[in-house]
Design an enzyme around this catalytic site. Sequence first.
Site, PDB file in Angstrom:
ATOM      1  N   THR A  26     -16.439 -28.205   8.953  1.00  0.00           N
ATOM      2  CA  THR A  26     -15.452 -29.037   8.269  1.00  0.00           C
ATOM      3  C   THR A  26     -14.019 -28.566   8.483  1.00  0.00           C
ATOM      4  O   THR A  26     -13.081 -29.323   8.252  1.00  0.00           O
ATOM      5  CB  THR A  26     -15.720 -29.046   6.754  1.00  0.00           C
ATOM      6  OG1 THR A  26     -15.556 -27.701   6.251  1.00  0.00           O
ATOM      7  CG2 THR A  26     -17.128 -29.537   6.444  1.00  0.00           C
ATOM      8  N   CYS A  41     -14.744 -24.726  12.435  1.00  0.00           N
ATOM      9  CA  CYS A  41     -16.074 -24.677  11.809  1.00  0.00           C
ATOM     10  C   CYS A  41     -16.507 -26.121  11.580  1.00  0.00           C
ATOM     11  O   CYS A  41     -15.871 -27.047  12.092  1.00  0.00           O
ATOM     12  CB  CYS A  41     -16.078 -23.873  10.513  1.00  0.00           C
ATOM     13  SG  CYS A  41     -15.017 -24.516   9.200  1.00  0.00           S
ATOM     14  N   ASP A  85     -17.365 -20.786  14.265  1.00  0.00           N
ATOM     15  CA  ASP A  85     -18.719 -20.407  13.876  1.00  0.00           C
ATOM     16  C   ASP A  85     -19.671 -21.242  14.733  1.00  0.00           C
ATOM     17  O   ASP A  85     -19.246 -21.937  15.665  1.00  0.00           O
ATOM     18  CB  ASP A  85     -18.951 -20.610  12.367  1.00  0.00           C
ATOM     19  CG  ASP A  85     -18.884 -22.073  11.942  1.00  0.00           C
ATOM     20  OD1 ASP A  85     -18.644 -22.948  12.807  1.00  0.00           O
ATOM     21  OD2 ASP A  85     -19.065 -22.340  10.739  1.00  0.00           O
ATOM     22  N   HIS A 106      12.596 -26.690   3.799  1.00  0.00           N
ATOM     23  CA  HIS A 106      11.302 -26.162   4.216  1.00  0.00           C
ATOM     24  C   HIS A 106      11.287 -24.635   4.160  1.00  0.00           C
ATOM     25  O   HIS A 106      10.295 -24.033   3.752  1.00  0.00           O
ATOM     26  CB  HIS A 106      10.962 -26.644   5.623  1.00  0.00           C
ATOM     27  CG  HIS A 106      10.910 -28.133   5.750  1.00  0.00           C
ATOM     28  ND1 HIS A 106      10.230 -28.925   4.856  1.00  0.00           N
ATOM     29  CD2 HIS A 106      11.464 -28.975   6.663  1.00  0.00           C
ATOM     30  CE1 HIS A 106      10.357 -30.199   5.207  1.00  0.00           C
ATOM     31  NE2 HIS A 106      11.110 -30.254   6.303  1.00  0.00           N
ATOM     32  N   HIS A 149       7.154 -28.837   9.196  1.00  0.00           N
ATOM     33  CA  HIS A 149       7.514 -28.552   7.800  1.00  0.00           C
ATOM     34  C   HIS A 149       6.939 -27.227   7.294  1.00  0.00           C
ATOM     35  O   HIS A 149       7.564 -26.552   6.477  1.00  0.00           O
ATOM     36  CB  HIS A 149       7.019 -29.674   6.877  1.00  0.00           C
ATOM     37  CG  HIS A 149       7.720 -30.969   7.107  1.00  0.00           C
ATOM     38  ND1 HIS A 149       7.487 -32.079   6.298  1.00  0.00           N
ATOM     39  CD2 HIS A 149       8.628 -31.364   8.037  1.00  0.00           C
ATOM     40  CE1 HIS A 149       8.233 -33.082   6.730  1.00  0.00           C
ATOM     41  NE2 HIS A 149       8.925 -32.672   7.784  1.00  0.00           N
TER      42      HIS A 149
END
Length: 388
Positions: free
Chosen positions: A70, A68, A10, A137, A101
């Site tokens: 965060t 973005c 963004d 996993h 993992h």
Amino acid sequence: MSDIISIASDHAGYELKSEIKPYLETLGYTVIDRGCTAEQKSVDYPDYAAEVVEDITNKKANYGILICGTGLGMSTVANRFEGIYAALCNSVEIAKLAREHGNANILCLGAEFTASGLAKDIVKQFFETEFSKESRHKKRLDKLSNINKKKKTQTYNEDEVSKFTKMAGEWWNENGKFKPLHMMNPVRVSYIVEKIKELKKCDLKELSLLDVGCGGGILSESMARIGISVAGIDVCEENIKVAQSHAKKVGLNIEYTHTSIEELSNDKKYDVVLLMEVVEHVDNLEFFMKKAIELLKPEGLIFISTINRTIKSFCLAIVGAEYILNWLPKGTHNWNKFPKPSEIANHLRENNVALQDMAGMEYNVIRREWNLTKGVDVNYILCGNVVI
């Protein structure tokens, strides 16, 4: 051939994206840039996350990077899609574990919290790490996949089940919380019997019927009393217990089962399937209708009664019935889940069912009884049959 990376950001992540893109190319990756551009000062991150997800889903790219401010917004959107494992990484160690993992296929970065140099180290580590394929996993990833599958195929809503569990003891109190159903039942029975006789032209005792979402058995018992072989299912265990107890008390042989329509085996087919006052309570209506119709024999009949999604239905079925007249507990219905007749008709047509008849159901305040009408803007009932 090098891996293809689809990248997007963004406006808050644009600057970091403009540094990561050429860095990926120096590492030998082919890059698809899905935006945004320098000219776009403010954009919505879900639009760009969806672009990258689509590239991976359509196999135009092997992996993705979403940036973005965060990284949280991008990761939240991407993880809503089946087959996508998006990891928000703020260290090289987490990037390694996300691949090793979690078999992550999209790397999310927070431009406001990750310096350019660290971001490049994270990117390099992410794409150089292979999934370990250890059984522990793989088992956990399989569980994640099954959660998605369950969401797509589960038609019952846990909140709705909880609502009816609390009211289960009221089913046979004609002046209690299910009073509207007791009042409505005679007109429903009359309509169903009339259409069965008109369209099946056979002895009612020869017919089998499944009542889906049977509740405490109000309608199931009415059908059994006229000689039809009746089975009832409900996702609320307390409802089934009440229905079984009452049927035994009045001497009716009805096969009640605590199950959902998606969990019910379709080995047994029925002449008639009832979806009465139930479709407005389910999730994934399209799948619910498909499963119901699969339970019908060739030329079988399906009956549906529900509430239309109109301003009038909001005023009468929600405000009137729940808040003014107190016929139903507040919150019994969600207006947004009321299906329009055209929507039901579309689901029928898509599953090879021809709509035979539709009528409105209206409460006469003076006579204190329900009647069939031509208007379908609030309650309506319809009948369809499987086309061979």
